[in-house]
Write a protein that holds these residues in place. Structure first.
Motif, mmCIF file in Angstrom:
data_model
loop_
_atom_site.group_PDB
_atom_site.id
_atom_site.type_symbol
_atom_site.label_atom_id
_atom_site.label_comp_id
_atom_site.label_asym_id
_atom_site.label_seq_id
_atom_site.Cartn_x
_atom_site.Cartn_y
_atom_site.Cartn_z
ATOM 1 N N CYS A 48 0.840 -1.206 0.000
ATOM 2 C CA CYS A 48 0.000 0.000 0.000
ATOM 3 C C CYS A 48 0.874 1.255 0.000
ATOM 4 C CB CYS A 48 -0.898 -0.017 1.223
ATOM 5 S SG CYS A 48 -1.970 1.410 1.369
ATOM 6 N N PRO A 49 0.736 2.103 -1.010
ATOM 7 C CA PRO A 49 1.589 3.286 -1.105
ATOM 8 C C PRO A 49 1.312 4.342 -0.036
ATOM 9 C CG PRO A 49 -0.050 3.313 -2.847
ATOM 10 C CD PRO A 49 -0.183 1.998 -2.154
ATOM 11 N N VAL A 50 0.212 4.206 0.696
ATOM 12 C CA VAL A 50 -0.105 5.191 1.729
ATOM 13 C C VAL A 50 0.006 4.594 3.133
ATOM 14 C CG1 VAL A 50 -1.534 6.607 0.215
ATOM 15 C CG2 VAL A 50 -2.589 4.770 1.541
ATOM 16 N N GLY A 51 0.712 3.481 3.253
ATOM 17 C CA GLY A 51 0.855 2.827 4.554
ATOM 18 C C GLY A 51 1.445 3.730 5.626
ATOM 19 N N SER A 52 2.516 4.431 5.311
ATOM 20 C CA SER A 52 3.137 5.303 6.314
ATOM 21 C C SER A 52 2.219 6.476 6.658
ATOM 22 C CB SER A 52 4.511 5.783 5.859
ATOM 23 O OG SER A 52 4.419 6.465 4.642
ATOM 24 N N TYR A 53 1.453 6.956 5.675
ATOM 25 C CA TYR A 53 0.467 8.008 5.942
ATOM 26 C C TYR A 53 -0.590 7.503 6.922
ATOM 27 C CZ TYR A 53 -3.989 10.360 5.415
ATOM 28 O OH TYR A 53 -5.190 10.962 5.686
ATOM 29 N N LEU A 54 -1.107 6.299 6.694
ATOM 30 C CA LEU A 54 -2.128 5.741 7.579
ATOM 31 C C LEU A 54 -1.587 5.568 8.993
ATOM 32 C CD1 LEU A 54 -3.689 3.022 5.243
ATOM 33 C CD2 LEU A 54 -4.684 5.233 5.883
ATOM 34 N N LEU A 55 -0.373 5.064 9.105
ATOM 35 C CA LEU A 55 0.252 4.870 10.408
ATOM 36 C C LEU A 55 0.306 6.185 11.178
ATOM 37 C CD1 LEU A 55 2.671 2.562 11.653
ATOM 38 C CD2 LEU A 55 3.719 4.794 11.504
ATOM 39 N N GLN A 56 0.783 7.226 10.530
ATOM 40 C CA GLN A 56 0.915 8.530 11.186
ATOM 41 C C GLN A 56 -0.450 9.139 11.507
ATOM 42 O OE1 GLN A 56 3.764 9.698 12.325
ATOM 43 N NE2 GLN A 56 2.663 11.387 13.278
ATOM 44 N N ALA A 57 -1.394 9.042 10.578
ATOM 45 C CA ALA A 57 -2.720 9.621 10.787
ATOM 46 C C ALA A 57 -3.438 8.953 11.957
ATOM 47 C CB ALA A 57 -3.556 9.506 9.511
ATOM 48 N N VAL A 58 -3.342 7.635 12.045
ATOM 49 C CA VAL A 58 -3.977 6.909 13.147
ATOM 50 C C VAL A 58 -3.325 7.297 14.469
ATOM 51 C CG1 VAL A 58 -4.292 4.607 14.152
ATOM 52 C CG2 VAL A 58 -4.811 5.009 11.736
ATOM 53 N N LYS A 59 -2.012 7.337 14.487
ATOM 54 C CA LYS A 59 -1.276 7.715 15.705
ATOM 55 C C LYS A 59 -1.700 9.112 16.177
ATOM 56 C CE LYS A 59 3.472 7.849 17.450
ATOM 57 N NZ LYS A 59 3.330 6.881 18.510
ATOM 58 N N GLU A 60 -1.774 10.063 15.273
ATOM 59 C CA GLU A 60 -2.167 11.429 15.630
ATOM 60 C C GLU A 60 -3.594 11.484 16.170
ATOM 61 O OE1 GLU A 60 -1.462 13.918 12.215
ATOM 62 O OE2 GLU A 60 0.716 13.659 12.371
ATOM 63 N N LYS A 61 -4.517 10.761 15.545
ATOM 64 C CA LYS A 61 -5.918 10.770 15.997
ATOM 65 C C LYS A 61 -6.051 10.175 17.390
ATOM 66 C CE LYS A 61 -7.991 12.596 12.453
ATOM 67 N NZ LYS A 61 -8.659 13.878 12.542
ATOM 68 N N GLY A 75 0.720 -6.894 8.140
ATOM 69 C CA GLY A 75 1.027 -7.395 6.812
ATOM 70 C C GLY A 75 1.637 -6.369 5.866
ATOM 71 N N TYR A 76 2.016 -5.221 6.379
ATOM 72 C CA TYR A 76 2.578 -4.155 5.527
ATOM 73 C C TYR A 76 4.066 -4.401 5.365
ATOM 74 C CZ TYR A 76 3.529 0.614 3.903
ATOM 75 O OH TYR A 76 3.900 1.721 3.166
ATOM 76 N N LEU A 77 4.539 -4.529 4.155
ATOM 77 C CA LEU A 77 5.926 -4.912 3.908
ATOM 78 C C LEU A 77 6.927 -3.773 3.985
ATOM 79 C CD1 LEU A 77 5.423 -7.528 1.059
ATOM 80 C CD2 LEU A 77 5.704 -7.904 3.517
ATOM 81 N N PHE A 78 6.471 -2.542 3.836
ATOM 82 C CA PHE A 78 7.395 -1.414 3.865
ATOM 83 C C PHE A 78 6.996 -0.420 4.953
ATOM 84 C CE2 PHE A 78 9.746 -2.815 0.369
ATOM 85 C CZ PHE A 78 8.864 -3.342 -0.552
ATOM 86 N N GLY A 79 6.515 -0.917 6.077
ATOM 87 C CA GLY A 79 6.037 -0.056 7.169
ATOM 88 C C GLY A 79 7.172 0.678 7.867
#
Length: 82
Positions: A48-61, A75-79
């Motif tokens: 998923c090309p937005v995996g790092s975005y999702l990680l940061q957005a969830v953490k901030e929320k 299951g994210y390979l490039f987290g």
């Protein structure tokens, strides 16, 4: 954990325009100790090309609610580590 799910509905997957809760991407929200939550998100793809975005957005929320957040992308390979 309803408060957490409510704010996670504000995290929108940029590719679909849908929220991560509605897309069933939130796999787990669990209090692992007082004031600290473990949140597991399953991206739509291991690449998923937005995996790092999702990680940061969830953490901030989650942290915006006053919790400490341990966020994992299942299951994210490039987290990225939070």
């Amino acid at each position: 954990m309803e408060d957490v799910l409510k704010v996670l509905k504000e995290v929108i997957d940029p590719h679909t325009g849908m929220d991560i809760v509605g897309m069933n991407m939130v796999r787990e929200v669990k209090e692992i100790e007082q004031g600290r939550l473990r949140v597991v998100i399953k991206p739509t793809s291991p690449f998923c090309p937005v995996g790092s975005y999702l990680l940061q957005a969830v953490k901030e929320k989650v942290e915006g609610l006053g919790y400490k957040a341990d966020v994992e992308l299942e299951g994210y390979l490039f987290g990225v580590e939070p």
